[in-house]
Design a protein around this motif. Structure first.
Motif, PDB file in Angstrom:
ATOM      1  N   GLN A 116      39.126  41.651  37.004  1.00 39.46           N
ATOM      2  CA  GLN A 116      38.544  42.179  38.177  1.00 39.46           C
ATOM      3  C   GLN A 116      37.873  43.601  37.645  1.00 39.46           C
ATOM      4  O   GLN A 116      36.831  43.959  38.487  1.00 39.46           O
ATOM      5  CB  GLN A 116      39.715  42.502  39.088  1.00 39.46           C
ATOM      6  N   ILE A 117      38.651  44.415  36.973  1.00 38.82           N
ATOM      7  CA  ILE A 117      38.170  45.657  36.461  1.00 38.82           C
ATOM      8  C   ILE A 117      36.662  45.447  35.717  1.00 38.82           C
ATOM      9  O   ILE A 117      35.769  46.298  36.078  1.00 38.82           O
ATOM     10  CB  ILE A 117      39.101  46.472  35.687  1.00 38.82           C
ATOM     11  N   ASN A 118      36.697  44.612  35.063  1.00 40.97           N
ATOM     12  CA  ASN A 118      35.249  44.030  34.362  1.00 40.97           C
ATOM     13  C   ASN A 118      34.262  43.960  35.040  1.00 40.97           C
ATOM     14  O   ASN A 118      33.063  44.415  34.916  1.00 40.97           O
ATOM     15  CB  ASN A 118      35.392  42.978  33.261  1.00 40.97           C
ATOM     16  N   ARG A 119      34.441  43.243  36.146  1.00 40.59           N
ATOM     17  CA  ARG A 119      33.597  42.821  37.183  1.00 40.59           C
ATOM     18  C   ARG A 119      33.056  43.987  38.046  1.00 40.59           C
ATOM     19  O   ARG A 119      31.863  44.071  38.340  1.00 40.59           O
ATOM     20  CB  ARG A 119      34.053  41.575  38.132  1.00 40.59           C
ATOM     21  N   VAL A 120      34.062  44.837  38.430  1.00 37.91           N
ATOM     22  CA  VAL A 120      33.725  45.988  39.150  1.00 37.91           C
ATOM     23  C   VAL A 120      32.960  47.122  38.204  1.00 37.91           C
ATOM     24  O   VAL A 120      31.901  47.624  38.744  1.00 37.91           O
ATOM     25  CB  VAL A 120      34.907  46.792  39.627  1.00 37.91           C
ATOM     26  N   LEU A 121      33.107  47.026  36.909  1.00 40.34           N
ATOM     27  CA  LEU A 121      32.432  47.989  36.037  1.00 40.34           C
ATOM     28  C   LEU A 121      31.049  47.528  35.959  1.00 40.34           C
ATOM     29  O   LEU A 121      29.922  48.257  35.959  1.00 40.34           O
ATOM     30  CB  LEU A 121      32.923  47.983  34.798  1.00 40.34           C
ATOM     31  N   HIS A 122      30.935  46.237  35.761  1.00 41.61           N
ATOM     32  CA  HIS A 122      29.439  45.641  35.848  1.00 41.61           C
ATOM     33  C   HIS A 122      28.513  45.653  37.005  1.00 41.61           C
ATOM     34  O   HIS A 122      27.536  46.248  36.688  1.00 41.61           O
ATOM     35  CB  HIS A 122      29.548  44.180  35.478  1.00 41.61           C
ATOM     36  N   ILE A 123      29.189  45.689  38.153  1.00 39.55           N
ATOM     37  CA  ILE A 123      28.650  45.980  39.499  1.00 39.55           C
ATOM     38  C   ILE A 123      28.223  47.490  39.535  1.00 39.55           C
ATOM     39  O   ILE A 123      27.062  47.618  39.794  1.00 39.55           O
ATOM     40  CB  ILE A 123      29.333  45.613  40.656  1.00 39.55           C
TER      41      ILE A 123
END
Length: 59
Positions: free
Chosen positions: A20-27
């Motif tokens: 979830q954190i990786n996804r948010v950072l990518h966005i």
């Protein structure tokens, strides 16, 4: 993540990370590149030097 061997107790971080954190950072990074922000200015400076480490550069 446990990395113990015998009496020695060791721990290490999971290489998978938090999805979830990786996804948010990518966005967040994608949004920074789409708009005229400090992140976009940094990206443009790095790209101009020809020494960027990205395989693909966002338009």
């Amino acid at each position: 993540m446990d990395a113990s061997s015998g009496e020695q107790v060791r721990h290490r971080l999971s290489r998978a990370g938090n999805r979830q954190i990786n996804r948010v950072l990518h966005i967040m990074a994608t949004v920074q590149l789409r708009n005229p922000t400090e992140g976009r200015a940094y990206f443009d400076r790095k790209k101009a030097t020809g020494r960027h480490r990205w395989k693909r550069c966002a338009p």
